[in-house]
Write a protein that holds these residues in place. Structure first.
Motif, mmCIF file in Angstrom:
data_model
loop_
_atom_site.group_PDB
_atom_site.id
_atom_site.type_symbol
_atom_site.label_atom_id
_atom_site.label_comp_id
_atom_site.label_asym_id
_atom_site.label_seq_id
_atom_site.Cartn_x
_atom_site.Cartn_y
_atom_site.Cartn_z
ATOM 1 N N UNK A 44 0.811 -1.230 0.000
ATOM 2 C CA UNK A 44 0.000 0.000 0.000
ATOM 3 C C UNK A 44 0.838 1.271 0.000
ATOM 4 N N UNK A 45 2.093 1.199 0.466
ATOM 5 C CA UNK A 45 2.937 2.396 0.631
ATOM 6 C C UNK A 45 2.146 3.539 1.272
ATOM 7 N N UNK A 46 1.695 3.373 2.514
ATOM 8 C CA UNK A 46 0.867 4.418 3.141
ATOM 9 C C UNK A 46 1.635 5.724 3.320
ATOM 10 N N UNK A 47 0.914 6.846 3.139
ATOM 11 C CA UNK A 47 1.540 8.168 3.264
ATOM 12 C C UNK A 47 0.954 8.880 4.465
ATOM 13 N N UNK A 48 1.788 9.670 5.173
ATOM 14 C CA UNK A 48 1.274 10.389 6.339
ATOM 15 C C UNK A 48 0.067 11.246 5.964
ATOM 16 N N UNK A 49 -0.950 11.211 6.818
ATOM 17 C CA UNK A 49 -2.139 12.038 6.592
ATOM 18 C C UNK A 49 -3.226 11.330 5.797
ATOM 19 N N UNK A 50 -2.915 10.171 5.198
ATOM 20 C CA UNK A 50 -3.959 9.460 4.446
ATOM 21 C C UNK A 50 -4.948 8.817 5.418
ATOM 22 N N UNK A 108 -2.201 -0.824 13.609
ATOM 23 C CA UNK A 108 -0.983 -0.327 14.260
ATOM 24 C C UNK A 108 0.059 0.075 13.225
ATOM 25 N N UNK A 109 0.221 -0.760 12.189
ATOM 26 C CA UNK A 109 1.232 -0.465 11.160
ATOM 27 C C UNK A 109 0.849 0.778 10.363
ATOM 28 N N UNK A 110 -0.450 0.910 10.066
ATOM 29 C CA UNK A 110 -0.898 2.080 9.294
ATOM 30 C C UNK A 110 -0.783 3.355 10.132
ATOM 31 N N UNK A 111 -1.096 3.247 11.428
ATOM 32 C CA UNK A 111 -0.973 4.416 12.314
ATOM 33 C C UNK A 111 0.490 4.818 12.429
ATOM 34 N N UNK A 112 1.385 3.803 12.510
ATOM 35 C CA UNK A 112 2.820 4.104 12.617
ATOM 36 C C UNK A 112 3.313 4.824 11.367
ATOM 37 N N UNK A 144 -0.940 7.337 9.111
ATOM 38 C CA UNK A 144 -2.311 7.395 8.589
ATOM 39 C C UNK A 144 -3.303 7.672 9.714
ATOM 40 N N UNK A 145 -4.466 8.205 9.324
ATOM 41 C CA UNK A 145 -5.585 8.381 10.252
ATOM 42 C C UNK A 145 -6.442 7.139 10.114
ATOM 43 N N UNK A 146 -6.395 6.261 11.125
ATOM 44 C CA UNK A 146 -6.928 4.906 10.964
ATOM 45 C C UNK A 146 -8.265 4.744 11.668
ATOM 46 N N UNK A 147 -9.171 4.051 10.954
ATOM 47 C CA UNK A 147 -10.456 3.670 11.538
ATOM 48 C C UNK A 147 -10.596 2.154 11.371
ATOM 49 N N UNK A 157 -3.876 3.468 20.380
ATOM 50 C CA UNK A 157 -4.683 4.545 20.954
ATOM 51 C C UNK A 157 -4.958 5.699 19.990
ATOM 52 N N UNK A 158 -4.145 5.848 18.938
ATOM 53 C CA UNK A 158 -4.378 6.971 18.022
ATOM 54 C C UNK A 158 -5.456 6.660 16.986
ATOM 55 N N UNK A 159 -5.886 5.380 16.891
ATOM 56 C CA UNK A 159 -6.912 5.026 15.898
ATOM 57 C C UNK A 159 -8.298 5.040 16.539
#
Ligand SMILES: C[S@@+](CC[C@H](N)C(=O)[O-])C[C@H]1O[C@@H](n2cnc3c(N)ncnc32)[C@H](O)[C@@H]1O
Length: 357
Positions: A211-217, A231-235, A238-241, A258-260
């Motif tokens: 996916x190559x996630x980018x900050x803020x996605x 956890x990996x996407x938040x790290x 990303x803004x995770x739901x 905790x950030x998701x």
């Protein structure tokens, strides 16, 4: 060619049949023919000639267990476990691990082609440990006299464990904390955790690389369990739901990441009423897959890319066909041997969402 009925062939449970085995079928068995009658034989391999005992007779096919090998496959080995064959857990323990992976690749290839028209010629990648002591958790049954055991194939009968225990059990602590890449996860006893000890790291890496996630996605983690992929996407910023229907898992996920934001909901219900999309979607449904309606909703909501993690090639193929019919494009598909000695295989597919085609 019409299939012969078992009655026409005069086959009964308990009969001994001499069979030439041809190809792997799904479900860890192998195809042989008795005239025109299809026989699904267990404990054998393509190219073998075996004597097999009939265990079940259906109208158009029968099942049989190999009891004597007349002409062995070059990839046959003595199974490491004393109860292999009697226990229903390990379909392929009588075959060398590299060859098991070739068989699994052939089955995945056939299912993808037949169900979804996907031409996949990849390999099933080995993951260490690739033979024994790989299961991070096990569910044992009890024999009538109270000894621990495992179920026989297609039966409720419990086969007692041999003296050295189940050889695929890695004897991890049963519940509590699990560590992945230096990060600790709380896992409730009733919540899902990946069975292979290396699966959390292997799958997380495949999803993040794909996916190559980018900050803020924005990222949606569907069927999120205790938040492994969240956890990996938040790290990655990303803004995770996350969405998951097991409340105990959702409670663990909220502590683990905790950030998701996590919703305790059925994925189909959640998506059907949802309007706002996300750049990235991860889905890791149970063996039954997501289904056509969920696939259509994901295609509607995924703006950039989605990762589909699957432990069942047939239901994955059905859902992949639905995603493609709704405008997603399959970019990459990897298969991992995360269930050594069994027929099972894990897939990670990366699709491009219709919004960025
Ligand atoms: C294969 S597990 C994946 C869990 C997580 N992604 C992981 O890797 O640890 C599937 C998860 O989906 C959840 N689940 C099953 N059916 C569901 C549904 N209809 N809606 C939401 N969650 C569901 C299960 O409770 C389980 O946690």
């Amino acid at each position: 060619m019409a299939r012969a009925s078992a009655r026409q062939a005069g086959v009964r449970v308990g009969d001994l049949l001499e069979l030439d085995v041809t190809a792997p079928a799904a479900n860890g068995v192998f195809v042989a023919r008795l005239g025109e009658l299809v026989v699904f034989a267990r404990g054998t391999a393509p190219g073998e000639r075996v004597v097999a005992e009939v265990t079940q007779v259906r109208r158009n096919f029968c099942r049989a267990d190999a009891v004597e090998v007349l002409q062995p496959s070059p990839w046959r080995r003595t199974p490491p476990c004393a109860v292999a064959g009697a226990c229903g857990g390990c379909d392929f323990q009588h075959l060398q691990p590299d060859y098991q992976r070739r068989l699994k690749a052939a089955v995945v290839c056939e299912q993808l082609e037949r169900i979804a028209g996907i031409d996949w010629r990849g390999e099933v990648e080995a993951v260490q440990p690739d033979d024994l002591r790989w299961r991070s958790w096990m569910r044992y049954a009890a024999t009538p006299d109270g000894r621990p055991g495992l179920r026989a194939s297609r039966s409720n009968k419990v086969v007692p464990l041999p003296d050295d225990g189940c050889l695929i059990d890695a004897c991890c602590p049963p519940v509590g904390q699990r560590t992945v890449g230096g990060r600790s996860f709380k896992v409730d006893a009733d919540a899902f955790w990946q069975p292979h000890v290396a699966a959390p790291e292997v799958l997380t890496r495949a999803v993040v690389e794909g996916l190559s996630p980018r900050p803020g996605e924005r990222a949606l983690d569907l069927y999120c369990g205790v938040g492994l992929f969240s956890a990996a996407l938040a790290r990655a910023g990303c803004l995770v739901e996350g969405v998951e229907n097991n409340l105990r898992a959702v409670e663990c996920a909220a502590e683990n990441v905790p950030t998701a934001v996590f919703q305790c909901a059925d994925v189909a219900d959640h998506l059907s009423g949802r309007r706002d999309g996300a750049e990235l979607v991860v889905l890791d449904p149970p063996r039954a897959g997501a289904g056509r309606a969920v696939a259509a909703d994901i295609a509607r909501l995924a703006r950039r890319a989605l990762a589909y993690v699957s432990c069942d090639a047939a239901t994955f193929a059905r859902d992949a066909a639905a995603l493609q019919a709704n405008g997603c494009r399959l970019d990459d598909l990897r298969a991992f041997d995360l269930f050594p000695n069994t027929r099972h295989v894990e897939l990670v597919a990366i699709f491009t969402g219709p919004g960025c085609a």
